[in-house]
Structures are given as C-alpha cells and as structure tokens.
Motif scaffolding. Structure first.
Motif, mmCIF file in Angstrom:
data_model
loop_
_atom_site.group_PDB
_atom_site.id
_atom_site.type_symbol
_atom_site.label_atom_id
_atom_site.label_comp_id
_atom_site.label_asym_id
_atom_site.label_seq_id
_atom_site.Cartn_x
_atom_site.Cartn_y
_atom_site.Cartn_z
ATOM 1 N N GLY A 88 0.779 -1.232 0.000
ATOM 2 C CA GLY A 88 0.000 0.000 0.000
ATOM 3 C C GLY A 88 0.805 1.274 0.000
ATOM 4 N N VAL A 89 2.131 1.187 -0.186
ATOM 5 C CA VAL A 89 2.931 2.411 -0.299
ATOM 6 C C VAL A 89 2.577 3.120 -1.603
ATOM 7 C CG1 VAL A 89 5.281 3.348 -0.426
ATOM 8 C CG2 VAL A 89 4.771 1.424 1.104
ATOM 9 N N PHE A 90 2.402 2.350 -2.656
ATOM 10 C CA PHE A 90 1.821 2.848 -3.897
ATOM 11 C C PHE A 90 0.420 2.266 -4.040
ATOM 12 C CE2 PHE A 90 6.405 2.861 -5.160
ATOM 13 C CZ PHE A 90 6.536 4.235 -5.283
ATOM 14 N N ASP A 91 -0.453 3.029 -4.700
ATOM 15 C CA ASP A 91 -1.802 2.546 -4.979
ATOM 16 C C ASP A 91 -1.906 1.912 -6.364
ATOM 17 O OD1 ASP A 91 -2.792 3.670 -2.527
ATOM 18 O OD2 ASP A 91 -2.760 5.638 -3.520
ATOM 19 N N PHE A 92 -1.036 2.335 -7.257
ATOM 20 C CA PHE A 92 -1.080 1.854 -8.636
ATOM 21 C C PHE A 92 0.348 1.777 -9.149
ATOM 22 C CE2 PHE A 92 -1.739 1.683 -13.140
ATOM 23 C CZ PHE A 92 -3.014 1.155 -13.333
ATOM 24 N N ALA A 93 0.626 0.761 -9.955
ATOM 25 C CA ALA A 93 1.964 0.609 -10.513
ATOM 26 C C ALA A 93 1.899 0.132 -11.950
ATOM 27 C CB ALA A 93 2.789 -0.378 -9.681
ATOM 28 N N PHE A 94 2.724 0.751 -12.799
ATOM 29 C CA PHE A 94 3.019 0.233 -14.116
ATOM 30 C C PHE A 94 4.368 -0.468 -14.045
ATOM 31 C CE2 PHE A 94 0.439 4.037 -15.263
ATOM 32 C CZ PHE A 94 -0.530 3.437 -16.060
ATOM 33 N N LYS A 249 -7.041 -0.418 -1.953
ATOM 34 C CA LYS A 249 -7.375 0.920 -2.453
ATOM 35 C C LYS A 249 -8.559 0.848 -3.410
ATOM 36 C CE LYS A 249 -6.242 5.337 -2.725
ATOM 37 N NZ LYS A 249 -5.943 6.200 -1.572
ATOM 38 N N TRP A 250 -8.558 -0.160 -4.274
ATOM 39 C CA TRP A 250 -9.669 -0.348 -5.206
ATOM 40 C C TRP A 250 -10.992 -0.474 -4.465
ATOM 41 C CZ3 TRP A 250 -11.073 -0.109 -10.187
ATOM 42 C CH2 TRP A 250 -12.191 -0.830 -10.597
ATOM 43 N N ASN A 251 -10.987 -1.210 -3.378
ATOM 44 C CA ASN A 251 -12.218 -1.438 -2.621
ATOM 45 C C ASN A 251 -12.727 -0.178 -1.930
ATOM 46 O OD1 ASN A 251 -12.320 -4.124 -3.359
ATOM 47 N ND2 ASN A 251 -11.198 -4.835 -1.552
ATOM 48 N N ARG A 252 -11.892 0.834 -1.818
ATOM 49 C CA ARG A 252 -12.334 2.094 -1.206
ATOM 50 C C ARG A 252 -13.076 2.986 -2.199
ATOM 51 N NH1 ARG A 252 -6.733 2.490 0.924
ATOM 52 N NH2 ARG A 252 -6.681 1.329 2.879
#
Length: 354
Positions: A88-94, A249-252
């Motif tokens: 959860g340090v990043f919410d999204f990653a490429f 994060k998605w679930n929020r």
C-alpha cells in the motif's frame, strides 16, 4: 534493511508532498499514488504520466486525483515496486514483469514468451487471452487488481557487427532482460548477458557486449545506431507491460468511481496499443534510411529474417523456449497456457522428454 526502510519512507513522503500538495483536495477526494515505468521511454511521458497527473482528475471532476512519477526518478530498480504496491505504499503501478517481479515470476512470462509472436495484432490477442490468468496471479501474489496490459515497441537485436541470419548470432554476447529472452539467445547458440537498460552504456564502453536486445524506439532514442549499426529485425519479444492497482485501495472506491476508472483505463489501453504499432514503424524508418519525422536518420543496416530464420526460430521455440518455461512454471501453468495462448499460436508448452 534500514536503508530500504528509509528509502520507502522517503518515497512515500515525496509522493505526498509534491504536486498533490498544490491541489485543493476535498475531504472525499480519492488520491492515487502511482509509480510508472521509465521516464526516458515514450510510454511514460506520452501515456502513463498524463493519465494520472492530469487526465483522471479532469474526467472525474476532481473526485479522483492522481500523482505518478517514473521508477527511475524515484530511484527504484524494479523488484521493490510490487512489494511497495502490495503493502500500500503505492496505490497503482506500471511495470514490466521481468523487472518488477523477483519471486515466482514464471506465470507472468506466459503472455510474452520470446520470439513466438511477430505481429502486434496477434500479440494483442495473446495478451487478451492470457489476461484472466494474470489477473488471478496478481490478486493472489500481490494483493493487486490487474487493470491493463500494454506493449512497448517490439524487441529486436542490435549488433556491432553485421548479422544476416540467426545462425550468425552464435557465440555473441547479447544483452537480455528476461529469462525467456535468455532462452532464445542460448537456443541460438549465443551468450545471454542479463542487465538493466541503464547499465548498457557502461557495458558498451567496456566492450563487454556484442549485441543488445531492446525495443525499436528505445534503440533510436538511445542513438544505438552510433554504437551498433546493424539490426536483425526478428521480433524476440514485445516488452509487454502491466498496470495494476492495490486491491485495498480499489475497494475504497465507489461503484461509480470504479466504473469510471475501468472505462478510462480501457481507453488508455487502446491508445497505447495503437501508439506502439505506429512507434514501431516510425522507429525502424528512423533507425535505417528514413524518412524520420522525429530527428536524424540512423543509417543502420537492417536485415529481415528469412523463411529459414523463421523455421530456426520455430525450432528454438519448440526445443528450448517452451520446454524451459514449462519446467519453470509447472504442468498446471502450461496446461492453462495451452488452452489460451497455445490455441491462438498453434503451439503447445510441454516439458522435455526425460
């Protein structure tokens, strides 16, 4: 360990205190902290960066605000990225699986096994067919929701000395960045040298490489034609990359926000596939005799694989690439590949006979 913790804290603080701090963010605004691929390749400045730094805020009316930086600017070398996303340090990653996944990465290779696909339309079908497999793997291993698969320009072989056939690669030291690329190189009788792209200039200056595998546009932007004036245009991979979101994060997100994000990422996916097809053709023209709308002409000598080369490639795939991957990934993994990707390519992944 202490250094890694300090690095993680610094990254998090940096993400929270840059551009987002200058925005007037409402209490109910969803803030997405993201990490991109590399700032010096076209996917980040053209697609990944604008999508999170501006576009998503515009289309959501400020309900979702993103901030993204490329992994090289954040000082990340790859394997940390998925751990940071999982925690959860990043919410999204490429990222590219070969760079971002250190442990149990075999299943992630299945959508981009070396040299099997020469056409980007077929590669799109392969990515779509394998998406459900990767979706499950991301969720189970990284607590992440796979949102997008997209290609970098196709990976080809660039050399210091002329190369006219696969057979002429024998004995050459070739830079690779994925195990499946190393399988191809070894199958061709050459010597794989695994290294990240940022280490390639030093290796060239020290004369420790004869050829490198990298994308067409990457080769042009790095002016490889000045060091390696010969190209063999067999597509040995696509540099298939992913975009994934932390599930917590998605679930929020509200249902409306989820639908919006899925819709916009689907649009982004289409744009990136179309752009890569154009970039491939443009880069090959710029590397060789032109015309080149983006800079100088490289005057590189490019040789297309012959029918004999493609037959040798097919044999390497059957004898080396697919059996080695099957042994790494296991029978269940291979069976799933055969039901999905294998049907599209007319190939079967099987272990070597004992």
């Amino acid at each position: 360990m202490k250094t890694n913790k300090n690095c993680m804290i610094a990254l998090l603080l940096g993400l929270l205190t840059t551009t987002i701090s200058s925005l007037a963010v409402a209490n109910d605004t969803i803030i997405i902290k993201a990490v991109g691929t590399w700032g010096y390749f076209h996917n980040y400045p053209k697609h990944e960066g604008p999508f999170w730094n501006q576009h998503i805020a515009d289309v959501s009316g400020g309900e979702i605000v993103g901030e993204i930086k490329p992994q090289d600017e954040l000082g990340l070398r790859g394997f940390e990225i998925m751990r940071l996303l999982k925690n959860g340090v990043f919410d999204f990653a490429f990222g590219l699986p070969g760079y971002a996944m250190e442990e149990e990465s075999e299943i992630f290779e299945g959508a981009d096994l070396s040299s099997l696909v020469q056409n980007i339309a077929v590669q799109r079908r392969v990515a779509d067919a394998y998406f459900p497999t990767l979706e499950r793997a991301f969720a189970e291993k990284y607590n992440a929701r796979l949102m997008i698969l997209y290609p970098f320009p196709s990976q080809m072989i660039w050399c210091k000395q002329p190369v006219n056939t696969i057979e002429e690669l024998q004995g050459r030291r070739i830079r690779v960045f994925l195990r499946t690329l190393a399988d191809f190189v070894e199958g061709a009788g050459a010597i794989p040298v695994n290294m990240p792209y940022q280490d390639v200039p030093d290796a060239l200056s020290q004369n420790t490489l004869d050829c490198i595998i990298t994308g067409t546009m990457s080769a042009y932007n790095a002016e490889l034609y000045k060091e390696m004036p010969y190209g063999f245009t067999l597509r040995v991979g696509w540099g298939l990359a992913f975009g994934a979101m932390n599930i917590d994060k998605w679930n929020r997100l509200s249902e409306a926000q989820k639908q919006l994000l899925e819709k916009e990422i689907a649009i982004l996916t289409e744009q990136m596939w179309q752009e890569t097809a154009k970039e491939d053709d443009k880069a090959l023209a710029c590397l060789s005799s032109g015309p080149c709308p983006i800079g100088e002409i490289g005057n590189m000598v490019l040789v297309e694989p012959s029918e004999k080369d493609l037959a040798i490639r097919d044999q390497i795939a059957k004898d080396v690439i697919l059996p080695r991957w099957t042994e790494r990934c296991g029978p269940e993994c291979a069976a799933n590949w055969n039901r999905s990707v294998g049907k599209i390519l007319g190939l079967r992944a099987e272990a070597r006979s004992q």
